[in-house]
Design a protein around this motif. Sequence first.
Motif, short mmCIF file in Angstrom:
data_model
loop_
_atom_site.label_atom_id
_atom_site.label_comp_id
_atom_site.label_asym_id
_atom_site.label_seq_id
_atom_site.Cartn_x
_atom_site.Cartn_y
_atom_site.Cartn_z
N VAL A 1 3.55 4.49 -1.83
CA VAL A 1 4.02 3.46 -0.91
C VAL A 1 2.83 2.92 -0.13
CG1 VAL A 1 4.58 5.20 0.86
CG2 VAL A 1 5.65 2.95 0.95
N THR A 2 2.84 1.60 0.07
CA THR A 2 1.73 0.96 0.79
C THR A 2 2.20 0.43 2.14
OG1 THR A 2 0.59 0.37 -1.26
CG2 THR A 2 0.01 -0.88 0.72
N LEU A 3 1.46 0.80 3.18
CA LEU A 3 1.74 0.35 4.54
C LEU A 3 0.78 -0.77 4.90
CD1 LEU A 3 2.96 3.23 4.30
CD2 LEU A 3 2.36 3.57 6.70
N SER A 4 1.33 -1.80 5.52
CA SER A 4 0.54 -2.97 5.83
C SER A 4 -0.03 -2.90 7.25
CB SER A 4 1.42 -4.22 5.70
OG SER A 4 0.81 -5.34 6.29
N CYS A 5 -1.26 -3.39 7.42
CA CYS A 5 -1.87 -3.53 8.74
C CYS A 5 -2.70 -4.81 8.75
CB CYS A 5 -2.76 -2.34 9.07
SG CYS A 5 -3.59 -2.51 10.67
N GLU A 6 -2.38 -5.70 9.67
CA GLU A 6 -3.09 -6.97 9.80
C GLU A 6 -3.50 -7.17 11.25
OE1 GLU A 6 -3.41 -9.37 7.22
OE2 GLU A 6 -2.44 -8.03 5.77
N GLN A 7 -4.71 -7.69 11.46
CA GLN A 7 -5.15 -8.01 12.83
C GLN A 7 -5.80 -9.38 12.88
OE1 GLN A 7 -8.61 -8.06 13.92
NE2 GLN A 7 -9.64 -7.16 12.13
N SER B 1 1.66 9.93 -4.18
CA SER B 1 2.55 11.06 -4.45
C SER B 1 1.81 12.40 -4.30
CB SER B 1 3.14 10.94 -5.85
OG SER B 1 2.11 10.83 -6.82
N ALA B 2 0.50 12.35 -4.20
CA ALA B 2 -0.29 13.57 -4.03
C ALA B 2 -0.27 14.08 -2.59
CB ALA B 2 -1.74 13.31 -4.44
N THR C 1 9.54 7.81 6.03
CA THR C 1 10.36 8.98 5.69
C THR C 1 10.45 9.09 4.19
OG1 THR C 1 11.68 8.69 7.70
CG2 THR C 1 12.60 10.08 5.96
N VAL C 2 10.03 10.24 3.68
CA VAL C 2 10.07 10.49 2.25
C VAL C 2 11.04 11.64 1.99
CG1 VAL C 2 8.74 11.18 0.22
CG2 VAL C 2 7.71 9.68 1.93
N THR C 3 12.01 11.38 1.12
CA THR C 3 13.02 12.41 0.82
C THR C 3 13.05 12.76 -0.66
OG1 THR C 3 14.71 10.72 0.58
CG2 THR C 3 14.47 11.73 2.76
N ALA D 1 -7.89 12.75 4.75
CA ALA D 1 -7.80 11.66 3.76
C ALA D 1 -7.08 12.05 2.47
CB ALA D 1 -9.20 11.16 3.44
N GLU D 2 -6.93 13.32 2.20
CA GLU D 2 -6.35 13.73 0.92
C GLU D 2 -4.93 13.21 0.76
OE1 GLU D 2 -6.58 17.91 0.20
OE2 GLU D 2 -5.41 17.81 -1.64
N GLY D 3 -4.68 12.57 -0.41
CA GLY D 3 -3.36 12.03 -0.67
C GLY D 3 -3.16 10.61 -0.20
N TYR D 4 -4.22 10.00 0.35
CA TYR D 4 -4.17 8.63 0.85
C TYR D 4 -5.27 7.80 0.19
CZ TYR D 4 -1.46 10.69 4.69
OH TYR D 4 -0.53 11.36 5.45
N SER D 5 -5.06 6.49 0.14
CA SER D 5 -6.12 5.58 -0.28
C SER D 5 -6.02 4.29 0.53
CB SER D 5 -6.04 5.27 -1.78
OG SER D 5 -4.85 4.56 -2.08
N VAL D 6 -7.15 3.59 0.65
CA VAL D 6 -7.19 2.35 1.42
C VAL D 6 -8.04 1.33 0.66
CG1 VAL D 6 -6.91 3.40 3.71
CG2 VAL D 6 -9.21 3.14 2.73
#
Lengths: 110, 112
Positions: free
Chosen positions: B19-25, B80-81, B110-112, B61-66
């Motif tokens: 899942v990708t979360l957005s951030c804009e400034q 998913s990691a 929230t991840v189920t 940082a593990e399990g995330y990417s940017v």
Amino acid sequence: GESVGLHLPTLSVQEGDNSIINCAYSNSASDYFIWYKQESGKGPQFIIDIRSNMDKRQGQRVTVLLNKTVKHLSLQIAATQPGDSAVYFCAESNDYKLSFGAGTTVTVRA
Amino acid sequence: DGGITQSPKYLFRKEGQNVTLSCEQNLNHDAMYWYRQDPGQGLRLIYYSQIVNDFQKGDIAEGYSVSREKKESFPLTVTSAQKNPTAFYLCASSWTGNNEQYFGPGTRLTVT
């Protein structure tokens, strides 16, 4: 790594009284400290900051005190109001990266 | 109206999905940051970027990417990691060489 921590997780204050929130830090190399306020479900908001070459800084109704000898930081809020109810975080900066403590939840009683 | 926006405010995903979360400034800040906040805890740094096309790992940082293809945008992908992805994610930005970081409103994942 080094960490920033707060002495008490919760603080209950009577409306109109002064609040004092404490923070202990362990990295003596930190050169900058910030206090943030976070209301429920929102992002942190900047309150006040202080550089390591200072021991006191005042803002509007807030004062930050820094004691480098014992690595202690405090935030004083004058005449606490209901809108001051929130979680307060101290953060220390090293190379412009912030490390946060766990926070103190302040509840203002009417 | 200047500031940092994060979308969506609430996000629900099934386990195993990225899942990708957005951030804009639009503050013209050079540096951007992603933090994770768990209940009763402080903020922990995931990734940060001080300039376009460059970013560094934070403490978790593990399990995330940017990516940082544009100055205004710093999206975070929770892969998913990531073993415990459910958390409140906060994006921040600042001027290069300035300690004060401005935070967005956050995304609760929230991840189920």
